[in-house]
Write an enzyme that holds these catalytic residues in place. Structure first.
Site, PDB file in Angstrom:
ATOM      1  CD  GLN A  44     -13.321   0.652   2.989  1.00  0.00           C
ATOM      2  OE1 GLN A  44     -14.232   1.074   2.291  1.00  0.00           O
ATOM      3  NE2 GLN A  44     -12.053   0.670   2.595  1.00  0.00           N
ATOM      4  NE  ARG A  50      -3.647  -0.354  -0.026  1.00  0.00           N
ATOM      5  CZ  ARG A  50      -4.830  -0.108   0.562  1.00  0.00           C
ATOM      6  NH1 ARG A  50      -5.257  -0.895   1.543  1.00  0.00           N
ATOM      7  NH2 ARG A  50      -5.583   0.905   0.172  1.00  0.00           N
ATOM      8  CG  ASP A  53      -4.969   6.644   4.117  1.00  0.00           C
ATOM      9  OD1 ASP A  53      -4.677   5.477   4.414  1.00  0.00           O
ATOM     10  OD2 ASP A  53      -6.138   7.025   3.968  1.00  0.00           O
ATOM     11  CG  ASN A  71      -8.809   9.972   4.325  1.00  0.00           C
ATOM     12  OD1 ASN A  71      -8.191   9.051   4.871  1.00  0.00           O
ATOM     13  ND2 ASN A  71     -10.097  10.162   4.547  1.00  0.00           N
ATOM     14  CE  LYS A  72     -12.693   4.419  -0.296  1.00  0.00           C
ATOM     15  NZ  LYS A  72     -12.287   3.213  -1.025  1.00  0.00           N
TER      16      LYS A  72
END
Length: 334
Positions: free
Chosen positions: A186, A91, A227, A237-238
């Protein structure tokens, strides 16, 4: 009682056991990884997300040390380096993996016994991450209203649970609104389940409803994890965070982005690689195809929110303006 997802990766004699978040909460199954390569595969396959890969990398490096048992020290150390690179590559956008590997290698370098050093480093990394998340949660809770609604996006893991714990200790009465967070859901599965488990009033919305609920005054603050945060204040981020941040800015809703620390190795957004996952993922939901066969998918897993749309970046040392993140490291200077 601590939420299950807060302890979703554990080291056992037979390997690393990872709670399979792909099926949670409908199924509560654990994936056993007997080698560091299997840990890397589990991270790549999204068995665990958010903070989960950090802990998986910690304990995966311990497995790598076990695999190097009996080798001369130089060879064992080189094997651990290769294992660390394997884990980091799973990742690329989130820098948690790099920090986890560094924590274990630091333990190895301080010990005469490679395996014992790896275990010591992993335990130190685990405790450090949890302590910093707790401080981050406390600082974040102080910024939230005494009563009101918080909009979240995706799954913020320990950042979220520590924030809720701290807010409850302060007597704050908060409601949470969670985006479903396509394509893995999520928010619908992890965030909403954990908030409910913690006794929090929780409402779920689809990913396209964020601007609408902010426009009608149903949300007091937008709160997400990050993140990674660059030194010039860009929040990575997402994917979907950018759209919510722009809407929050338009409707005067403050946006708080949580991260333990800004990344000194990422001066600008150009220094952060954005992971693209298989486009086929957006054509399916929980294993079932939900799109026409005539379409192809595109899936950038993260987006980048410019600092002008960020009210504050909250860290384990407190909140900073996005253009003032250099101050985070001032106290470390001689």
């Amino acid at each position: 009682m601590e939420p299950l997802l807060a302890r979703s990766v554990r080291l056992e004699d037979d390997g690393v056991h990872v709670l399979d978040r792909r099926n949670f909460p409908f199924e509560r199954t654990w994936v056993r990884c007997g080698t560091v390569a299997e840990v890397a595969k589990a991270i790549e396959d999204m068995v665990t997300q958010s903070s989960g890969p950090y802990f998986a990398a910690l304990w995966g490096m311990v497995l790598a040390a076990r695999e190097a048992r009996g080798l001369p020290r130089d060879e064992a150390r080189a094997q651990l380096d290769r294992a660390g690179q394997l884990l980091i590559a799973t990742r690329r956008t989130n820098n948690h993996l790099r920090k986890a590997v560094a924590a274990v290698l630091a333990g190895v370098d301080e010990s005469d016994d490679v395996e014992a050093g790896a275990l010591k480093g992993a335990k130190a990394g685990d405790e450090r991450y949890r302590t910093r998340s707790r401080k981050l949660g406390e600082h974040t809770a102080e910024l939230l209203p005494d009563e009101g609604a918080v909009l979240t996006h995706c799954w913020a893991d320990l950042y979220l649970t520590e924030t809720v714990t701290a807010a409850q200790a302060l007597g704050k009465r908060l409601r949470f609104v969670c985006t479903e967070t396509r394509p893995y859901l999520q928010g619908a599965r992890l965030t909403a389940e954990t908030l409910g488990e913690m006794g929090v009033d929780t409402t779920l919305i689809t990913d396209g409803m964020g601007a609408a609920v902010m426009s009608t005054g149903q949300v007091d603050v937008l709160l997400t994890a990050a993140d990674r945060v660059t030194m010039d204040g860009h929040v990575v981020n997402k994917v979907g965070t950018l759209g919510l941040a722009v809407a929050a800015h338009a409707f005067d809703v403050p946006f708080l982005a949580m991260v333990q620390a800004p990344d000194r190795l990422a001066p600008t957004a150009a220094d952060v690689p954005i992971e693209y996952r298989p486009g086929d993922d957006v054509l399916h939901t929980l294993g079932r195809r939900t799109a026409t066969e005539r379409a192809r998918g595109l899936y950038p897993a993260f987006d980048v929110t410019p600092p002008r749309f960020v009210t504050s970046v909250v860290t384990d040392r407190g909140a900073y303006a996005p253009h003032g993140l250099a101050d985070y490291y001032v106290e470390e200077r001689p």
